[in-house]
Design an enzyme around this catalytic site. Structure first.
Site, short mmCIF file in Angstrom:
data_model
loop_
_atom_site.label_atom_id
_atom_site.label_comp_id
_atom_site.label_asym_id
_atom_site.label_seq_id
_atom_site.Cartn_x
_atom_site.Cartn_y
_atom_site.Cartn_z
N ASP A 30 -34.27 -104.62 -39.96
CA ASP A 30 -34.37 -103.93 -38.73
C ASP A 30 -33.25 -104.67 -37.76
O ASP A 30 -33.21 -104.15 -36.44
CB ASP A 30 -35.54 -103.72 -38.14
CG ASP A 30 -36.64 -103.11 -39.14
OD1 ASP A 30 -36.34 -102.16 -39.59
OD2 ASP A 30 -37.88 -103.55 -39.34
N HIS A 31 -32.65 -105.82 -38.19
CA HIS A 31 -32.15 -106.34 -37.07
C HIS A 31 -30.61 -106.97 -37.80
O HIS A 31 -30.65 -107.94 -38.47
CB HIS A 31 -32.59 -107.70 -36.82
CG HIS A 31 -32.33 -108.59 -35.64
ND1 HIS A 31 -31.30 -109.33 -35.91
CD2 HIS A 31 -32.43 -108.37 -34.22
CE1 HIS A 31 -30.79 -109.94 -34.50
NE2 HIS A 31 -31.65 -109.24 -33.54
#
Lengths: 172, 127
Positions: A30-31
């Site tokens: 997610d990053h």
């Protein structure tokens, strides 16, 4: 835990810990995720690099007081990171005690990165200076915190043991 | 070291510790109200002063550390005469004149100005 192993500890002076950045860590997905204009860009979040340094400095300071104090991160005095840490790289946190007394401690820290596909050596990528507060000494009993040291729980004890470091008061 | 020189060094400490702008750090500025100091910053300021001036500062020597916790010192939200006397004895670098007229606990922080720190350092260096 945001450190994998403690590689050096000079009590009350200096501690070095490493963190291997792995694509198996969910948060990297997610990053940053894929967008319409570019593919996914998995990098270690800077906030978690700060947490890694906080754990390094925190253990250093906690160990100096035989883990009697509840050592809380109270202030990030300085945080500079100049490069991303990609999966497959190794972060190295070196924390040095700058000042410590009965109320708290200040540490200076350097962050190095080993890019296994790059130079093959650790290169400096940042500095993180922190302040820790000893909770009971600053808040007192009236604050209602429990007696047991909830800051240094099992995860911390495990990493100390797996790194070959005796836990004062337990392994003496 | 002159008072002006001490002020300049104290100013550097506060700009660093509180991320304050140079022009905010005037002699009259209060650490908490004007410069935004929080509790941990007092420890940071203490550490940085020790480093800058190469002396040690004991617990409670620079800032009072037990006023709020001692029931003899605080009653009905005000610092008692005993409390003020204790602070005066421990903190000779602070001018309590205005505070004594209305010694509300919440106003204790207003006692600590940049000038207070300069006086503290001046006293310490004078031995």
């Amino acid at each position: 835990m945001w450190i994998d192993r403690i590689t050096e500890l000079v009590p009350a002076e200096r501690m070095v810990a490493i963190k291997n950045v792995s694509l198996a860590e969910d948060h990297l997905h997610d990053h940053f995720p894929r967008t319409e204009t570019r593919g996914a860009l998995p990098v270690m979040p800077a906030s978690l690099i700060l947490e890694g340094m906080a754990q390094t400095g925190g253990v250093l300071v906690g160990h100096a007081g035989a883990f009697r104090e509840k050592v809380i991160l109270a202030k990030i005095s300085k945080a500079e990171l100049t490069r991303e840490a990609m999966p497959g790289s190794t972060l190295r946190y070196t924390a040095t005690v700058q000042r410590m007394d009965s109320r708290g401690a200040a540490t200076m820290g350097t962050v190095d990165l080993l890019d296994h596909a790059g130079s093959g050596t650790f290169e400096p990528i940042g500095e993180v200076n922190l302040m820790f507060s000893f909770l009971d000494q600053n808040m007192g009993a009236a604050a209602g915190f429990p007696d047991h040291n909830f800051v240094f729980g099992d995860a911390f004890k495990t990493i100390l043991r797996t790194s070959g470091i005796a836990i004062p008061g337990e392994d003496d | 070291m002159t008072r002006e020189e001490i002020f300049e060094k104290v100013k550097e400490v506060l700009v660093d510790a509180l991320a304050a702008d140079d022009d905010e750090v005037t002699a009259e500025a209060t650490l908490e109200g004007d410069l935004g100091a929080e509790s941990i910053d007092y420890l940071d300021i203490r550490f940085k002063l020790e480093q800058e001036f190469d002396f040690k500062i004991a617990d409670g020597e620079l800032f009072p550390d037990d006023v709020g916790r001692n029931s003899e010192f605080v009653q009905d939200g005000k610092v008692t005469a005993t409390g003020i006397a204790a602070m005066k004895e421990k903190l000779p670098h602070i001018d309590f004149t205005a505070f004594e007229a209305n010694p509300e606990v919440g106003k204790v922080s207003e006692l600590f100005t940049v000038d207070t720190l300069v006086s503290f350092v001046e006293n310490k260096l004078a031995g």
